[in-house]
Write a protein that holds these residues in place. Structure first.
Motif, PDB file in Angstrom:
ATOM      1  N   ALA A  33      28.916  45.953  35.778  1.00 35.87           N
ATOM      2  CA  ALA A  33      29.805  45.913  34.620  1.00 35.87           C
ATOM      3  C   ALA A  33      29.208  46.623  33.415  1.00 35.87           C
ATOM      4  CB  ALA A  33      30.122  44.462  34.260  1.00 35.87           C
ATOM      5  N   GLY A  36      30.744  49.592  31.447  1.00 35.12           N
ATOM      6  CA  GLY A  36      31.743  49.521  30.386  1.00 35.12           C
ATOM      7  C   GLY A  36      31.212  49.952  29.035  1.00 35.12           C
ATOM      8  N   THR A 148      34.215  55.204  34.901  1.00 36.06           N
ATOM      9  CA  THR A 148      35.243  54.186  34.672  1.00 36.06           C
ATOM     10  C   THR A 148      36.121  53.979  35.898  1.00 36.06           C
ATOM     11  OG1 THR A 148      36.673  55.885  33.654  1.00 36.06           O
ATOM     12  CG2 THR A 148      35.353  54.513  32.182  1.00 36.06           C
ATOM     13  N   ILE A 151      33.462  52.428  38.917  1.00 31.07           N
ATOM     14  CA  ILE A 151      32.770  51.166  38.654  1.00 31.07           C
ATOM     15  C   ILE A 151      33.710  49.995  38.918  1.00 31.07           C
ATOM     16  CG2 ILE A 151      33.268  50.688  36.210  1.00 31.07           C
ATOM     17  CD1 ILE A 151      29.740  50.769  37.640  1.00 31.07           C
ATOM     18  N   ILE A 152      35.000  50.150  38.585  1.00 31.19           N
ATOM     19  CA  ILE A 152      35.988  49.110  38.888  1.00 31.19           C
ATOM     20  C   ILE A 152      36.131  48.945  40.395  1.00 31.19           C
ATOM     21  CG2 ILE A 152      38.449  48.526  38.765  1.00 31.19           C
ATOM     22  CD1 ILE A 152      36.986  48.055  36.167  1.00 31.19           C
ATOM     23  N   MET A 155      32.877  47.209  41.787  1.00 30.21           N
ATOM     24  CA  MET A 155      32.810  45.779  41.482  1.00 30.21           C
ATOM     25  C   MET A 155      33.837  44.982  42.281  1.00 30.21           C
ATOM     26  SD  MET A 155      32.007  45.402  37.408  1.00 30.21           S
ATOM     27  CE  MET A 155      33.428  46.340  36.905  1.00 30.21           C
ATOM     28  N   VAL A 168      34.839  41.429  37.040  1.00 30.89           N
ATOM     29  CA  VAL A 168      35.487  42.653  36.565  1.00 30.89           C
ATOM     30  C   VAL A 168      35.815  42.527  35.077  1.00 30.89           C
ATOM     31  CG1 VAL A 168      37.467  44.203  36.853  1.00 30.89           C
ATOM     32  CG2 VAL A 168      36.378  43.199  38.869  1.00 30.89           C
ATOM     33  N   TYR A 171      33.268  43.820  32.798  1.00 31.88           N
ATOM     34  CA  TYR A 171      33.344  45.254  32.493  1.00 31.88           C
ATOM     35  C   TYR A 171      34.018  45.461  31.137  1.00 31.88           C
ATOM     36  CZ  TYR A 171      35.137  50.051  32.755  1.00 31.88           C
ATOM     37  OH  TYR A 171      35.482  51.358  32.475  1.00 31.88           O
ATOM     38  N   CYS A 174      31.719  44.473  28.403  1.00 37.82           N
ATOM     39  CA  CYS A 174      30.744  45.525  28.084  1.00 37.82           C
ATOM     40  C   CYS A 174      31.382  46.642  27.270  1.00 37.82           C
ATOM     41  CB  CYS A 174      30.126  46.076  29.370  1.00 37.82           C
ATOM     42  SG  CYS A 174      28.934  44.950  30.135  1.00 37.82           S
ATOM     43  N   TRP A 414      42.316  45.874  34.241  1.00 39.00           N
ATOM     44  CA  TRP A 414      41.266  46.413  35.112  1.00 39.00           C
ATOM     45  C   TRP A 414      41.111  45.559  36.366  1.00 39.00           C
ATOM     46  CZ3 TRP A 414      40.076  51.147  34.153  1.00 39.00           C
ATOM     47  CH2 TRP A 414      40.052  51.639  32.844  1.00 39.00           C
TER      48      TRP A 414
END
Length: 541
Positions: A33, A36, A148, A151-152, A155, A168, A171, A174, A414
């Motif tokens: 996370a 972010g 971006t 990373i989603i 996770m 999530v 994220y 962050c 997200w």
């Protein structure tokens, strides 16, 4: 077999399709996370830089001492270009990231994004004019697009189902920390009378990229990536690391069997083809079928569009300029810092509420709260916007509006896009959704200065009538289109979308597993031909 796996224990028990989790595994998931901060810091620092006196003088040649305060601003065209060019890069970066994540892995794609981002930051730091600054922000945008989008995806694929929403959401937390850090740095350098005023906030970003790249290098790849590649044994080894369990644990084999069976099921529904077919698969199926790939893609892209339509980035991109234009606030930078602090403090609430109440209620009631706050701000602004007390009330309701966004739509959008896509199209589906976020981010960044600045449309506080109306659309959208995915594995989300509608999804309870549907042998093993088929098709991708 191609992947070297000897067989997988499988189960029809829906309570045994996810291995127990250790604290180490939770921390591994949560670290991702950290990405972010990229999004948040880069979005936040530009808000302060475009209002800094030295930067305005450098870009326009205006003398602060002899120029009237209302005219001592960066031209709307420059504001629009500097802010929006990053989003243009992130749009294309997010789209490309979907391919790279399927070809080279989720983790590798994020690390490459960090490297590209650093190149962009170096160009921005070296700039003394508009051209190099814009070029650097565009290059950095490509890197942020990589990070971006994937990373989603990463996770969502490695997080345990019971806390996937909370992880999530971290994220988004962050992101808010990045915004706050940028605001603090801007506040500390705004009065410098040299290039350090804007170069220091820009250069600090390299630290976030270096930390994330090093951390991701040490973390394992997503096991679902290896399933998609047809390397089942590698997927088993990686899943064991992610869950903190032995490779030969029955829990690991049963969870992996469910992932493999679900992947085989999806491949039978929509067979894979060449590269162009893999993208076209995102748009197959009918609009009336709630589980079709087309419906999922439209849901993901429109949800990210709606998140941008809430208007929150107007505050975080142009807040300092907007507060300055009110001409009743002595320190617009401090006010911007306060809004960012509210954002940070509000987001952790979602860690609990998104798992306790679910995604759907948060998005519905969060939008209701934003509608009320935005219309109050607009009404107060147009009726008595020059009074100090009225402006204080406006700022108070802007902060409450940010509270509603940060605790609902900020993390919720997200979370949902990471859950709704089946494995064969998940990387590209999340990439398209993230690209939609950045496309609308770019559009709003381009048009907003022309809508609110005194040298253009000069809407001022009237802009909140627009944001409030769009948030009203978000209420309707969330009620009719958002499904409830709380507490389900990613594979169970696929089943739920097949069997329910968004308004009835919260009542759905899983009653079987994909492993049972696809076939379990008398010895309690997933049928070997299923594993062999996934390995064969994966190696052909």
């Amino acid at each position: 077999m191609a992947g070297g796996v000897r067989g997988l224990a499988a189960t029809a028990d829906v309570t045994r399709i996810e291995a127990p989790i250790t604290m180490k595994a939770y921390l591994m998931c949560a670290f991702a996370a950290f990405g972010g901060i990229f999004f948040g810091y880069d979005s936040g620092y530009v808000n302060g830089v475009i209002a800094m006196p030295y930067f305005i003088t450098q870009q326009t040649g205006l003398d602060r001492a002899t120029t009237p305060e209302k005219q001592f601003i960066l031209p709307s065209a420059h504001q629009s270009l500097i802010v929006s060019i990053l989003s243009a890069g992130t749009f294309f970066g997010a789209l490309l990231a979907g391919d790279l994540a399927d070809w080279f892995g989720r983790r590798t794609t994020i690390i490459v994004g960090c490297a590209i981002f650093i190149v962009g930051v170096v160009l921005q730091t070296a700039s003394t004019g508009l051209g190099l600054l814009v070029a650097g922000r565009h290059v950095a945008g490509w890197g942020i697009g990589f990070v971006t989008a994937i990373i989603i995806l990463y996770m969502s694929e490695v997080a345990p189902r019971r806390v996937r929403g909370a992880i999530v959401s971290a994220y988004q937390f962050c992101i808010t920390i990045g915004l706050l850090l940028a605001s603090c740095v801007d506040y500390s350098t705004k009065d410098r009378n040299d290039t350090g005023s804007y170069r220091i906030p820009i250069a600090i970003q390299m630290l976030w990229a270096i930390l994330l790249a090093i951390g991701l290098f040490l973390l394992p790849e997503s096991p679902r990536y290896f399933v998609k590649q047809g390397n089942i044994e590698k997927a088993a080894q990686t899943l064991a690391k992610v869950r903190g369990q032995p490779r030969d644990s029955q829990y690991i084999e049963q969870e992996l069997a469910e992932i493999v069976a679900n992947h085989e099921y999806e491949l039978k529904v929509i067979p894979q083809g060449n590269y162009f077919d893999s993208w076209l698969n995102c748009f197959k199926g009918g609009l009336r079928n709630p589980s079709s790939n087309l419906r999922r893609t439209i849901l993901g892209t429109s949800l990210q569009m709606m998140q941008q339509w809430t208007g929150v980035n107007f505050i975080f991109y142009f807040g300092a300029t907007f507060f300055k234009d009110l001409h009743t606030i002595r320190n617009p930078f401090l006010t911007s810092l306060i809004t960012n602090l509210v954002n940070v403090c509000s987001t952790p609430i979602s860690f609990y509420t998104i798992e306790r109440f679910g995604r759907r209620p948060l998005l519905i009631w969060g939008a209701v709260g934003m509608v009320i706050c935005q219309f109050i701000v607009a009404i107060v602004g147009v009726t008595d916007g020059q009074d100090h007390k009225a402006v204080s009330a406006m700022i108070a309701f802007i902060c409450i509006y940010i509270f509603f966004f940060a605790s609902t739509w900020g993390p919720g959008a997200w979370v949902v896009i990471g859950e709704i896509f089946p494995l064969p199209i998940r990387a590209r589906g999340v990439a398209l959704s993230t690209a939609s976020n950045w496309l609308w981010n770019c559009i709003i960044s381009v048009i907003t200065p022309y809508m609110v600045n005194p040298d253009k449309a000069n809407l001022g506080a009237k802009i909140f009538f627009i944001w409030g109306s769009l948030c009203a659309l978000c209420v309707v959208y969330a009620y009719f289109l958002i499904p409830e995915t709380k507490g389900l594995t990613l594979e169970q989300v696929d089943r739920m979308l097949e069997e329910t509608s968004p308004r009835t999804s919260a009542k759905w309870v899983p009653n079987t597993t994909f492993a049972a549907t696809m076939g379990i042998t008398d010895r309690g093993m997933l049928k070997p031909e299923i594993i062999a088929d996934v390995e064969r098709k994966g190696s052909a991708v």
